[in-house]
Write an enzyme that holds these catalytic residues in place. Structure first.
Site, PDB file in Angstrom:
ATOM      1  N   TRP B 322      -3.536 -50.154  -4.725  1.00  9.76           N
ATOM      2  CA  TRP B 322      -4.370 -48.955  -3.907  1.00  9.76           C
ATOM      3  C   TRP B 322      -5.186 -48.237  -5.023  1.00  9.76           C
ATOM      4  CZ3 TRP B 322       0.743 -49.365  -1.970  1.00  9.76           C
ATOM      5  CH2 TRP B 322       0.814 -49.597  -0.826  1.00  9.76           C
ATOM      6  N   CYS B 407      -4.141 -44.429   0.841  1.00  7.75           N
ATOM      7  CA  CYS B 407      -5.079 -44.952   2.062  1.00  7.75           C
ATOM      8  C   CYS B 407      -5.695 -43.843   2.663  1.00  7.75           C
ATOM      9  CB  CYS B 407      -4.154 -45.890   3.150  1.00  7.75           C
ATOM     10  SG  CYS B 407      -2.904 -46.492   2.544  1.00  7.75           S
TER      11      CYS B 407
END
Ligand code: SF4
Lengths: 250, 742
Positions: B322, B407
Site C-alpha cells: 500500500w 486504502c
C-alpha cells in the site's frame, strides 16, 4: 391520472438505448407473443410488482446526479409499456419535470386514443418493426402490422412538425426469416415514406433469453436458429444503406 | 539556454514547517489534456526490463526472491543497493540487493522465524537468541498482557486480523519535509520540541520524551542513509531530481525500519510538480526528463517488499504494501490540485504497464478539470488500476493537504496518525445474538447474559435487542484490546522514522472496522420481512436457516435495507465512543475488508440471509454477490447513502463492470464512467474501486497465469496482481457481481 403501474424490474444503468445514462423501467404485460422474445417473463402480470409514481419519483430523485447529464433520463420498456398508457404518460411527465429525457421502447400497439398524448411526452421512440409483411408479422408476433406502421407514421409526423419525438426503427434480424430482400425492401420503403426519415437499428438476434422460456416451462420456438454472422448483418445493413437509410448496430 | 531557477514563492512555510502553505503558494494547477505527456525513454525501458526479469524470478521462486536472515532491518542496516547503478536516476533499495527482504524480528521473532521457514530460509540463531532472550518483541509483549476474553475473541475470529502479530503500519510520515527543509532544520526543530516536553515528568511526558529522542536518532540515521547514496539530506533539495530523491530516501528509511501493513507515501504529486515545473521553466529539465524521474520513482515504489508471515498473506492477499499516492483534488479556495505531475503519475501505468503499486488514488470532485477526468477514466478502463475517493467529502475534515492511508483512510499530512485496528466480524456478532452469546462453531460461551430467543421463527424485535446487546459488549472489548496493542506497539515497535517526519504533538485516530456488513444488513432484513426459521443442533446452536418469502437486500436502493445499514454503522461507532481510548485517540470506523472477507467468511457459520457456512462475505461495504437486482446505479446508491460522518475511516466499494456495459465504444465508455463517478460522489459516496474487465479474461488468467504477469485488479481499497492471489481469492472475485449490458 394513473398513479400506479405494474413493474417487472428496473435496470438503473442503461447505456445503449438513448443519450446519457438511463434508468430503464420494464413494465409488465405484453399483447404480442414474439417467438424470439427475450423477456417472456414480462408477458403477464405474474410476478410483477405494483409500484407507485411516488416511489419511482423518490428513486429517480436519488439518481438525478447520474442521469441528468448529457440528456440522460429514463426509458420505458417491457413487456409493452403502452399497455399501461395512463401510468406511462404520467411517468414521462414526471421525468420531464425532473429534467430527464424520455425514451419509449415499444412494439407500436398503443391504443390509438392515447397515441398523441403519449408522443407529446416522449423524446425518443424506439419502434420495433419486427416484420414488414402482414403475414410474417402476424406469424412472428401474433400482432397486427398495421397498428405498428400507424404508430410510426404518427411519431414521424409529430417529429417533422414539432421536432419531437425522434424516431428510431428497430429490427431484430432473424436470418432467413425477416432479412429477405422482400422484407427489407418493404421495410425501407416504409421508412422512406415517413414525414421525417428515421435511423434504423439492426439488432442481431441472439438466444440469450432462451433459458427464460425454459424456466416458464414453455417451448422456445426458435431453438435451432443461429444468430446472424457479421456477414449476414452486413448484407442487410448494406441493403438498407443503399436505399439511403442510416443504419447502426444494436 | 538555461535560465536562472526562480526561487519559490514565500509564505508561512518559510517561517515554520507548513507544507500546506508551500503548496498553496507554489501550486501550478493544470486544466489541459494529456497531449503533453511523453512515453518512456530507452533508459527507462531498459531499467524496467531488468526489474521485470527480477519480478519474474521472484514469482518463479514462489513470491519471495531472497531474504537476509542475518541482519535485522533498520534505517542503516543495509545498503547501498542498486538495480543498475549508472542507469538509475532515483536510487535506494531496502537492502543491498533488489527484492531481497530484510527481517524485522522486533515485531515478533517467532513470526519472522515462521515467515523465513515458509520460504525455505532459516532465521539466524543469533537474531533468534537476541529477540528471545534479551529483547522482548511486540508480539510477545501483547500476548503477555491480553486478558482471557481478548484471546478468546481473537482465536474465535470475532475480533481478528489485529496488528498484534504484524506491524500496524498506517502512519504516513511527511516524507516531503527533508526535501523542502533539509534534515538539519528538522533536527533542530525536534530538539527544540524535546526541551519543551516536561509536564512534571508525567508518564505521558516521559513517554513522549523517549519517543522524540528516538525520532532524533532516526533523523540522524537518515543523514547516514543519504550519504550511502551520495545525497546530502541535511540541506534542502535544490532541484526536481533532488526533491524526488530526498523524498524517496525519507520513505525508504521508513520502509527499512518498519514493515507496517500499509505504508502510504501521501500527497507527493503536487509537491514534486512545484519543483518539476520550476526546473522546466528554467530550461534545465524537459518533459521527457520529468516523466523519466516519475517513472523511475515508480519503478522503485513497485519494488518495495516486506517479509510477511503466512497468516498475513491469508488476510492481505497479493503481497501488498500500500504505497498509496493521492492525485488530484481541489483546494479550499476553489483551485484544482491537478497538476501535470498528476498526469505523469497516471502515465506510468502506460509507460510501465499496469501494476498494483504504487496504489494510485484520485481525490475526486465533479469539479476536477475535464481533461484530467477524461484521461483518468481512460486509464481506468484500460488498466483497472486506479481507485477514486471523494475529495468534496474529505476536504472539509482534512483541509487541502492530506493523504490516504492504506486504502480509504483519511489522514492530514504531517499532523495526524491513526492506530490501525483491523475489524470485527459482524456476522459472527449476529450469530452470538442468536445463540445466547455462544460462538456458532464450537458452542463456547463468549458474551454472557444474552437471552434465549423464543419461538420457532426468528422474531425481529428480540433479535434486534440481543444484537444491540452483543454489539455493545463487543465494542467495549474491542476498544480494550486496541488499547493494549497500541500501547505495546508504541513501546516496543515505535515507528521513529515516520514519527520524526510528523509534528511532535500529533492528532491521533483509532481506526476500528467492521467486516461482513451486507451479510448482516440482509440478515436483519430477512428476519424482519421474510420468515426465518433457524435449524439448531443438539446444543441449540444455529446450523442453518430456512427462509420463506422475499426480503429486501442491500444494494438495490431500497430504503428498507439501506436504512438498516445506516443504523448499523451509526450504532457501532456510538458504542465504540463509550470506552476511553489510549492516548485520547478519536475513534473512527471503516467498512473495509481488504481481502479478509474470504478468510472471515470461511470461519463463519451460516447466516440468516441464506449465506452458507464458510462462504465469503462481500468485500468492504459491497452488497452481497448476486443480490443486486436493479443494476449498477442502485447498487452504488445504496453504498453512497452510508453515513461517512459515522465511518470516517472509510467506506470501501469495489465495482466491476464489463466494458460493453459501459457503452458501445471507447469514447462513450469514458464519458459514462465519468458520469457514474460524478453521480456517485455527488451522492456522497466515499470510495470506489473501478474494474473494467471481462470475466472470461479472469478465468483465462486463472488457468494461464504466465500469460498475464501484469494483470491488475482492484480488490478492496487496493490493487493486486490477479495471478498472485490464492485460488480461494480468485474464485471469490469471480463470484462478484460483474455488471453486464442488457
Ligand atoms: S413485443 Fe417485446 S415483450 Fe412483447 S412479445 Fe414481442 S419481444 Fe416480447
Amino acid at each position: 391520472m394513473k398513479k400506479t403501474g405494474q413493474l417487472h424490474s428496473i435496470e438503473t444503468l442503461g447505456t445503449r438505448d438513448g443519450p446519457g445514462l438511463r434508468c430503464v423501467f420494464f413494465l409488465s404485460g405484453c399483447n404480442f407473443r414474439c417467438k424470439f422474445c427475450q423477456n417472456p417473463d414480462t408477458w403477464t402480470l405474474k410476478g410483477s410488482q405494483k409500484i407507485s409514481l411516488h416511489a419511482l419519483y423518490d428513486r429517480l430523485l436519488r439518481l438525478l446526479p447520474y442521469l441528468q447529464k448529457d440528456g440522460g433520463g429514463i426509458t420505458a420498456s417491457g413487456g409493452e409499456p403502452s399497455l399501461q398508457p395512463g401510468f406511462l404518460i404520467e411517468l414521462f411527465k414526471m421525468a420531464h419535470n425532473m429534467e430527464l429525457t424520455t425514451v419509449l421502447d415499444t412494439n407500436g400497439s398503443c391504443e390509438p386514443k392515447y397515441i398523441s398524448r403519449l408522443l407529446a411526452v416522449t423524446d425518443t421512440v424506439l419502434l420495433d418493426v419486427k416484420a414488414s409483411t402482414k403475414k410474417l408479422h402476424k406469424e412472428l408476433t401474433g400482432g397486427e402490422l398495421e397498428q405498428v406502421l400507424v404508430f410510426g407514421r404518427r411519431a414521424a409526423g409529430r417529429w417533422a412538425r414539432q421536432g419531437r419525438p425522434v424516431l428510431v426503427l428497430r429490427r431484430v434480424l432473424l436470418p432467413g426469416i425477416n432479412d429477405t430482400s422482400e422484407e427489407l425492401e418493404k421495410f425501407a420503403r416504409y421508412a422512406l415514406s415517413l414525414d421525417k426519415q428515421p435511423a434504423v437499428e439492426l439488432i442481431p438476434y441472439h438466444s440469450l433469453g432462451a433459458h427464460k422460456w425454459k424456466e416458464l416451462k414453455m417451448k422456445y420456438p426458435f431453438a435451432g436458429l443461429k444468430p446472424p454472422g457479421v456477414k449476414e448483418w452486413g448484407r442487410a445493413a448494406e441493403f438498407l444503406k443503399k436505399k439511403g437509410l442510416t443504419v447502426y448496430k444494436g | 539556454m538555461p535560465r536562472k531557477v526562480k526561487p519559490f514563492k514565500k509564505g508561512r512555510w518559510t517561517l515554520r514547517t507548513d507544507l500546506q502553505d508551500f503548496i498553496y503558494q507554489n501550486i501550478n494547477p493544470y486544466e489541459g489534456d494529456a497531449s503533453f505527456l511523453k512515453g518512456p525513454t530507452k533508459r527507462t525501458l531498459a531499467l524496467w526490463k531488468k526489474v521485470e526479469k527480477l519480478f519474474d524470478l521472484e514469482r518463479k521462486k514462489g513470491g519471495v526472491l531472497d531474504i537476509d536472515t542475518e541482519v535485522a532491518g533498520g534505517i542503516i542496516s543495509h545498503g547501498p543497493g542498486y538495480i543498475d547503478r549508472k542507469n538509475e536516476l532515483i536510487t535506494g533499495l531496502q537492502t543491498d540487493k533488489p527484492l531481497k527482504r530484510a527481517v524485522k524480528p522486533v515485531g515478533g521473532v517467532r513470526l519472522v522465524e515462521r515467515a523465513c521457514e515458509a520460504r525455505g530460509y532459516k532465521l539466524s540463531p543469533k537474531l533468534k537468541e537476541i529477540y528471545t532472550k534479551y529483547r522482548k518483541s511486540h508480539n510477545d509483549a501483547v500476548f503477555s498482557i491480553y486478558s482471557a476474553e481478548m484471546k478468546k475473541l481473537r482465536s474465535l475470529g470475532i475480533i481478528t486480523g489485529l496488528p498484534d502479530s504484524y506491524a500496524r503500519g498506517r502512519i504516513i510520515g511527511d516524507y516531503r519535509r527533508p526535501a523542502l527543509y533539509g534534515l538539519a532544520y528538522l533536527i533542530k526543530e525536534k530538539e527544540k520540541d524535546l526541551i519543551k516536553i516536561d509536564d512534571n515528568m508525567s508518564t505521558m511526558a516521559i513517554r513522549l520524551r523517549e519517543e522524540v529522542s528516538d525520532q532524533l536518532q532516526a533523523l540522524k540515521d537518515m543523514l547516514v542513509l543519504g550519504k550511502m547514496y551520495g545525497c546530502d539530506l541535511s540541506r534542502p533539495a535544490k532541484n526536481a531530481r533532488e526533491a524526488i530523491q530526498w523524498t524517496y530516501l525519507a520513505y525508504l528509511a521508513a520502509a527499512k525500519e518498519s514493515d507496517g501493513a500499509a505504508m502510504s507515501i501521501g500527497p507527493i504529486s503536487v509537491f514534486f510538480d512545484a519543483y518539476l515545473e520550476r526546473d522546466i521553466k528554467a530550461g534545465i529539465l524537459t518533459e521527457e526528463k520529468a516523466q523519466e524521474l516519475i517513472d523511475d520513482l515508480t519503478i522503485k515504489l513497485r519494488m518495495i517488499r516486506q517479509l510477511r508471515a503466512p497468516e498475513y498473506d491469508e488476510l492481505f492477499a497479493g503481497d501488498p504494501v500500500w504505497v498509496t499516492i493521492v492525485l488530484g483534488g481541489m483546494t479550499g479556495d476553489g483551485r484544482t490540485k491537478v497538476t501535470r505531475t498528476d498526469f505523469r503519475f497516471l502515465n506510468t501505468l502506460q509507460n510501465l504497464g499496469p501494476a498494483p503499486e504504487p496504489n494510485l488514488t484520485i481525490l475526486y470532485s465533479p469539479r476536477l478539470p475535464a481533461g484530467f477526468k477524461k484521461f483518468a477514466a481512460g486509464i481506468s478502463i484500460n488498466t483497472s488500476s486506479i481507485q477514486y475517493e471523494n475529495d468534496d467529502l474529505m476536504r472539509p475534515l482534512a483541509g487541502d493537504d492530506y493523504g490516504i492511508s492504506c486504502c480509504v483512510s483519511l489522514l492530514k499530512a504531517g499532523s495526524q496518525i491513526q492506530y490501525f485496528g483491523a475489524r470485527c466480524n459482524l456476522p459472527k456478532a449476529l450469530l452470538l445474538a442468536l445463540n445466547e452469546g455462544r460462538d456458532e462453531k464450537y458452542g463456547e460461551l463468549v458474551v454472557p447474559g444474552v437471552p434465549k430467543l423464543k419461538g420457532r421463527y426468528l422474531e425481529a424485535e428480540q433479535v434486534r435487542e440481543n444484537f444491540n446487546y452483543v454489539v455493545a459488549w463487543l465494542a467495549k472489548q474491542y476498544v480494550k484490546t486496541m488499547n493494549v496493542i497500541h500501547w505495546v506497539h508504541d513501546k516496543y515497535y515505535y515507528e521513529a522514522a515516520q514519527m520524526a517526519l510528523l509534528d511532535t504533538n500529533v492528532d491521533r485516530l483509532m481506526a476500528f472496522g467492521i467486516a461482513g456488513f451486507s451479510v448482516v444488513v440482509d440478515s436483519l432484513c430477512a428476519i424482519r420481512y421474510a420468515k426465518v426459521r433457524p435449524v439448531r443442533d443438539k446444543k441449540g446452536i444455529t446450523r442453518d436457516f430456512i427462509i420463506r418469502g422475499d426480503f429486501p437486500c442491500f444494494g438495490n436502493d431500497d430504503e428498507r435495507a439501506d436504512n438498516r445499514g445506516r443504523d448499523l454503522v451509526v450504532s457501532f461507532i456510538t458504542e465504540l465512543r463509550k470506552t476511553p481510548i489510549y492516548r485520547r485517540a478519536n475513534p473512527t470506523l471503516s467498512i473495509l475488508t481488504i481481502t479478509s472477507n474470504v478468510l472471515y467468511g470461511k470461519v463463519t457459520g451460516a447466516t440468516p440471509d441464506g449465506r452458507k457456512a464458510g462462504s465469503p462475505f462481500a468485500p468492504g461495504a459491497n452488497p452481497m454477490f448476486g443480490r443486486e437486482k436493479n443494476g449498477v446505479l442502485a447498487s452504488l446508491d445504496s453504498v453512497s447513502k452510508l453515513p461517512y460522518y459515522a465511518a470516517q475511516d472509510g467506506i470501501s466499494n469495489t465495482f466491476s463492470i464489463v466494458p460493453s456495459a459501459l457503452g458501445v465504444d471507447a469514447g462513450i465508455q469514458k464519458a459514462n464512467l465519468i458520469k457514474i463517478l460524478d453521480g456517485y460522489f455527488t451522492r456522497g459516496g466515499q470510495h470506489i474501486n473501478v474494474n473494467v474487465l471481462d470475466k472470461a479474461l479472469l478465468q483465462d488468467a486463472m488457468e494461464h497465469p504466465e500469460k498475464y504477469p501484469q494483470l491488475t485488479i482492484r480488490v478492496s481499497g487496493y490493487a493486486v496482481h490477479f495471478t498472485k492471489l490464492s485460488r480461494d481469492h480468485q474464485e471469490e472475485i469471480l463470484k462478484r457481481t460483474f455488471h453486464e449490458a442488457l
